[in-house]
Motif scaffolding. Structure first.
Motif, short mmCIF file in Angstrom:
data_model
loop_
_atom_site.label_atom_id
_atom_site.label_comp_id
_atom_site.label_asym_id
_atom_site.label_seq_id
_atom_site.Cartn_x
_atom_site.Cartn_y
_atom_site.Cartn_z
N ARG A 22 -5.12 -6.74 -4.06
CA ARG A 22 -5.40 -8.17 -4.01
C ARG A 22 -5.38 -8.60 -2.55
N CYS A 23 -6.45 -9.24 -2.12
CA CYS A 23 -6.57 -9.71 -0.74
C CYS A 23 -5.57 -10.84 -0.48
N THR A 24 -4.82 -10.71 0.63
CA THR A 24 -3.84 -11.73 1.01
C THR A 24 -4.24 -12.46 2.29
N GLN A 35 -1.13 -3.81 -2.90
CA GLN A 35 -1.49 -3.00 -4.06
C GLN A 35 -0.86 -3.62 -5.29
N ILE A 36 -1.66 -3.82 -6.35
CA ILE A 36 -1.17 -4.55 -7.52
C ILE A 36 -1.16 -3.75 -8.81
N ASP A 37 -1.56 -2.49 -8.78
CA ASP A 37 -1.56 -1.73 -10.03
C ASP A 37 -0.25 -1.01 -10.29
N THR A 38 0.55 -0.83 -9.24
CA THR A 38 1.83 -0.17 -9.40
C THR A 38 2.77 -0.58 -8.27
N GLY A 63 7.83 -11.08 -10.21
CA GLY A 63 7.55 -11.81 -8.98
C GLY A 63 7.25 -10.97 -7.76
N TRP A 64 6.96 -9.70 -7.93
CA TRP A 64 6.71 -8.83 -6.79
C TRP A 64 5.48 -9.25 -5.98
N PHE A 65 4.53 -9.92 -6.61
CA PHE A 65 3.29 -10.28 -5.92
C PHE A 65 3.27 -11.74 -5.47
N ASN A 66 4.40 -12.44 -5.62
CA ASN A 66 4.48 -13.83 -5.16
C ASN A 66 4.64 -13.83 -3.64
N GLY A 67 3.94 -14.69 -2.98
CA GLY A 67 4.08 -14.75 -1.53
C GLY A 67 3.02 -15.65 -0.95
N PRO A 68 2.91 -15.70 0.33
CA PRO A 68 3.70 -14.95 1.29
C PRO A 68 5.08 -15.58 1.51
N PRO A 69 6.03 -14.82 2.02
CA PRO A 69 5.97 -13.38 2.26
C PRO A 69 6.03 -12.62 0.94
N ALA A 71 6.99 -9.23 -1.48
CA ALA A 71 8.04 -8.24 -1.65
C ALA A 71 7.49 -6.82 -1.54
N VAL A 72 6.18 -6.69 -1.53
CA VAL A 72 5.52 -5.39 -1.36
C VAL A 72 4.80 -5.38 -0.02
N ALA A 73 4.55 -4.19 0.50
CA ALA A 73 3.91 -4.05 1.80
C ALA A 73 2.45 -4.50 1.75
N GLU A 74 2.04 -5.18 2.81
CA GLU A 74 0.63 -5.51 2.98
C GLU A 74 -0.02 -4.38 3.77
N HIS A 75 -1.27 -4.06 3.40
CA HIS A 75 -2.01 -2.99 4.05
C HIS A 75 -3.26 -3.57 4.71
N VAL A 76 -3.63 -2.99 5.84
CA VAL A 76 -4.80 -3.45 6.59
C VAL A 76 -5.98 -2.54 6.27
N PHE A 77 -7.08 -3.15 5.89
CA PHE A 77 -8.35 -2.45 5.69
C PHE A 77 -9.28 -2.93 6.81
#
Length: 96
Positions: A22-24, A35-38, A63-69, A71-77
């Motif tokens: 999911r784009c943040t 990453q939102i599938d696992t 609530g792992w995908f609630n943010g920012p900030p 709780a999971v790492a953001e990745h740069v593409f």
């Protein structure tokens, strides 16, 4: 079908060989996503470190995908990564 940089906005979901994302944030030449599938959740129980794998539904409920900030790492593409990204098709009845 690949997705172009101009197709991304916050909340856009897409897939790569590594999973579903999911784009943040969208930069000039980059896309930031979670990453939102696992989710690998770690914690301490009775003084021992334990990990557990959560699926998307369970992670969303916790609530792992609630943010920012987040709780999971953001990745740069960057622009070199984007050709490997594919759009996620909306389920029937959902906006695309």
């Amino acid at each position: 079908m690949t997705i172009e940089h101009s197709d991304f906005s916050i909340g856009t979901e897409f897939k790569t060989e590594a999973g579903t994302w999911r784009c943040t944030d969208v930069g000039t030449r980059t896309v930031i996503a979670i990453q939102i599938d696992t989710v690998e959740a770690a914690g301490i129980i009775d003084g021992r470190e334990v990990t557990r794998d959560l699926g998307r539904t369970e992670a969303e409920l916790e609530g792992w995908f609630n943010g920012p900030p987040y709780a999971v790492a953001e990745h740069v593409f960057d622009e070199d990564d984007l050709p490997a990204c594919e759009p996620v098709k909306a389920a029937p009845g959902e906006a695309s």
